[in-house]
Write an enzyme that holds these catalytic residues in place. Structure first.
Site, PDB file in Angstrom:
ATOM      1  N   THR A 409       0.827  -1.200   0.000  1.00  0.00           N
ATOM      2  CA  THR A 409       0.000   0.000   0.000  1.00  0.00           C
ATOM      3  C   THR A 409       0.860   1.247   0.000  1.00  0.00           C
ATOM      4  O   THR A 409       1.979   1.232   0.461  1.00  0.00           O
ATOM      5  CB  THR A 409      -0.871  -0.015   1.275  1.00  0.00           C
ATOM      6  OG1 THR A 409      -1.664  -1.195   1.260  1.00  0.00           O
ATOM      7  CG2 THR A 409      -1.749   1.193   1.389  1.00  0.00           C
ATOM      8  N   GLY A 497      -1.354  -3.411   5.593  1.00  0.00           N
ATOM      9  CA  GLY A 497      -2.237  -4.503   5.976  1.00  0.00           C
ATOM     10  C   GLY A 497      -2.831  -4.362   7.362  1.00  0.00           C
ATOM     11  O   GLY A 497      -3.314  -3.298   7.762  1.00  0.00           O
TER      12      GLY A 497
END
Length: 605
Positions: A409, A497
């Site tokens: 991410t 996460g």
């Protein structure tokens, strides 16, 4: 980059090709090295802090890649809004940090609008194929599993792909808050894609490990096609080294089409047709009709008040409310007065409690309504707090019948001279994503990789997060925002996460309870608890999970946590990637911070 470990008793579909970068070394029985060994001394601030915060008046940006940060500043200087600058930076990161982002993934954002004095939330996550039933997915997943594996969705390959929502998210944000034409916003990323950019240190390492993994997965029959990924991300027969110039002309062409044709160029035009043909060739379930149906959704952020600060997250299908649940539990502790061991123990146990609810209730609200009022109530937080034994780590979290009666991410943040602030997170999910990079029948790629977010569905039809056609999967990526007395105080996020809610809470405790500055709060050593029950309906936590800490946690604290039963490991990751912008109303300036664990930079003017 997000790496999901297998749960107890579960071997992933790719168990025989599991890969972990060599930098993540576990040292369970050794005391942590001194965090100052080999490190210079600071004249001011905390001795362990990496740098001072960036302070500026007119605009600031913080991203995980310095060139992307500079692009955001250039857009602000050209008269763009914070949203314009955030989109420009996100487009650049899709090129420069494909290990964590790209237009094959999803996007979430929180925007503070100074004109309306309101916070707006955007859920730009994609949906599952509408033409594939749960029974069909179960059969295909079963056929791909290895002997001894569970029957979960493969973590990579076409069954893990959901419709990418990022591009629609860009245009939805831009339609409401944008100033500059999209051609101008995407121009810097297009220029770098055409002419090249030097790859940074950490991204280079992740890039190589991801492509090595995809090659192994392709040989195992899990990733159906690899040639397009090779052509885009390893055009010289290898991945780029640190400092090496990298070009992605295919992505430049795709960005040009999007800049001129708008979101329909991606979801209805030639790009969508190429994607449709690609999935037909590899026998994947997504179709052009799935792309045509994609729409982002404006949502109301949800909040709790933590010691006078209103902390905002987005509601499910994301996991942001886990951070809010943890804060409600922790508010009853005097964290500042506690010893480090007591403080960490309370935070870890609060995480376990919140994540058990996360596993049961967090899902697409169009299909399942989570009891948010109950989960975020102070009464429930007080009751959950009473379940914490300060002398012993919980091995499991029994279900609360009262609740049951009522589920890699990039992160960036930008603020402009008018007071608009954007908290934006975007991801391909696990590192670079599914391993699948679309292209046409002649082998010409589109320059990006699809996410593998669909691997986060459960296959148990009775679970809140069970797969269904057109459903959005459980999501880990969460932006955050904090108001103080109704005015902006902090725009921030911690990528990574399941680390994200834990990271959000640690940042806020560092700042609100312990009085750290915006940069120091991100530099402080972190913990990461792993092994809670998962939203994919994997086995429940019964062994207390695994506690990982950075080497900056002192030996006495580590020993105290071990005596309470925590299975503790000192290792170098994963602890996420933090960026933040704080508004200082006293002096009328922004303070920006960037994560030293990443390659990024904060900058202002």
């Amino acid at each position: 980059m997000h790496r999901r470990r297998t749960h107890r008793g579960r071997r992933s579909t790719a168990a025989r090709v599991r890969h972990r970068p060599s930098s993540a070394r576990s040292r369970p029985d050794q005391p942590p090295p001194s965090p100052h060994k080999g490190q210079g001394d600071r004249y001011s601030g905390a001795p362990w802090a990496s740098r001072s915060a960036v302070i500026a008046r007119n605009g600031v940006a913080a991203t995980s890649q310095p060139l992307a940060t500079q692009i955001a500043i250039d857009i602000l200087k050209a008269g763009g809004s914070a949203v314009d600058a955030a989109i420009a930076a996100n487009a650049a990161l899709g090129l420069m940090e494909p290990t964590g982002s790209g237009i094959g993934g999803d996007l979430f954002a929180i925007v503070w609008d100074p004109k309306t004095q309101k916070i707006y939330g955007l859920n730009a996550s994609g949906r599952a194929p509408r033409g594939q039933t749960l029974e069909q997915l179960q059969a295909r997943a079963k056929a791909l599993t290895l002997v001894g594996d569970d029957k979960g969705i493969p973590d990579w390959g076409s069954l893990s792909v959901t419709v990418p929502g990022a591009v629609d998210g860009w245009f939805t944000l831009h339609g409401r808050f944008g100033r500059l034409p999209m051609k101008d916003i995407l121009a810097p990323a297009i220029d770098y894609a055409d002419n090249g950019f030097p790859v940074t240190e950490l991204i280079s390492k992740y890039w190589a490990s991801n492509m090595l993994l995809f090659e192994r997965l392709h040989r195992a029959g899990i990733v159906e096609e690899i040639e397009n990924a090779r052509a885009v991300y390893a055009p010289a027969g290898r991945t780029p080294a640190e400092g090496e110039l990298f070009r992605n002309p295919a992505l430049a062409e795709t960005y040009r089409e999007i800049a001129s044709g708008g979101r329909d160029a991606f979801y209805k035009g030639r790009i969508a047709a190429v994607i449709d043909g690609y999935f037909r060739r590899i026998k994947g379930p997504l179709t052009k009709a799935d792309f045509e149906a994609q729409r982002s959704e404006w949502v109301d952020p949800v909040s709790v008040n933590y010691r006078g600060y209103d902390v905002f997250e987005l509601p499910p299908n994301g996991q942001g409310i886990a951070a809010l649940q943890m804060l409600n539990i922790l508010e009853g502790f005097d964290l500042k007065a506690m010893s480090p061991a007591d403080r960490l123990h309370a935070m870890i146990e609060a995480k376990k409690l919140a994540f058990e609810d996360r596993a049961r209730f967090y899902a697409d609200p169009a299909f399942v309504k989570a009891p948010l009022d109950k989960l975020l109530s102070k009464d429930y937080g007080n009751a959950q707090r009473q379940r914490i034994d300060m002398g012993k780590a919980a091995l499991e979290i029994p279900s609360d019948p009262a609740v049951l009666a009522t589920g890699d991410t990039i992160y960036l943040t930008v603020a402009d001279k008018d007071g608009m602030m954007v908290s934006l997170i975007q991801s391909n999910y696990r590192g670079m994503g599914s391993g699948l990079a679309p292209g046409d029948e002649k082998g010409k790629p589109l320059g990006f990789m699809f996410q593998d977010r669909g691997a986060q569905f459960a296959l148990d039809p009775g679970h809140a997060n069970a797969y269904a056609p057109g459903k959005r999967p459980f999501h880990t990526i969460i932006p955050a925002f904090v108001l103080k007395d109704g005015q902006p105080w902090l725009s921030f996020g911690v990528m990574g996460g399941a680390m994200q809610p834990q990271g959000h809470v640690q940042i806020l405790v560092n700042m609100i309870d312990l009085g750290m500055g915006v940069q120091q709060a991100g530099d402080a050593a972190r913990f990461h608890h792993d092994g809670s029950t998962e939203p994919t309906a994997e086995g429940r936590m019964t062994d207390g999970g695994r506690l990982e800490v950075e080497s900056g946690i002192d030996a006495a604290t580590i020993d105290a946590l071990k005596r309470r039963g925590h299975k503790l490991f000192v290792r170098t990751g994963p602890y996420g990637g933090y960026q933040a912008i704080q508004w200082d109303g006293t002096f009328g300036v922004y303070r920006a911070a960037s994560e030293f664990r990443k390659d990024g930079q904060a900058q202002g003017y």
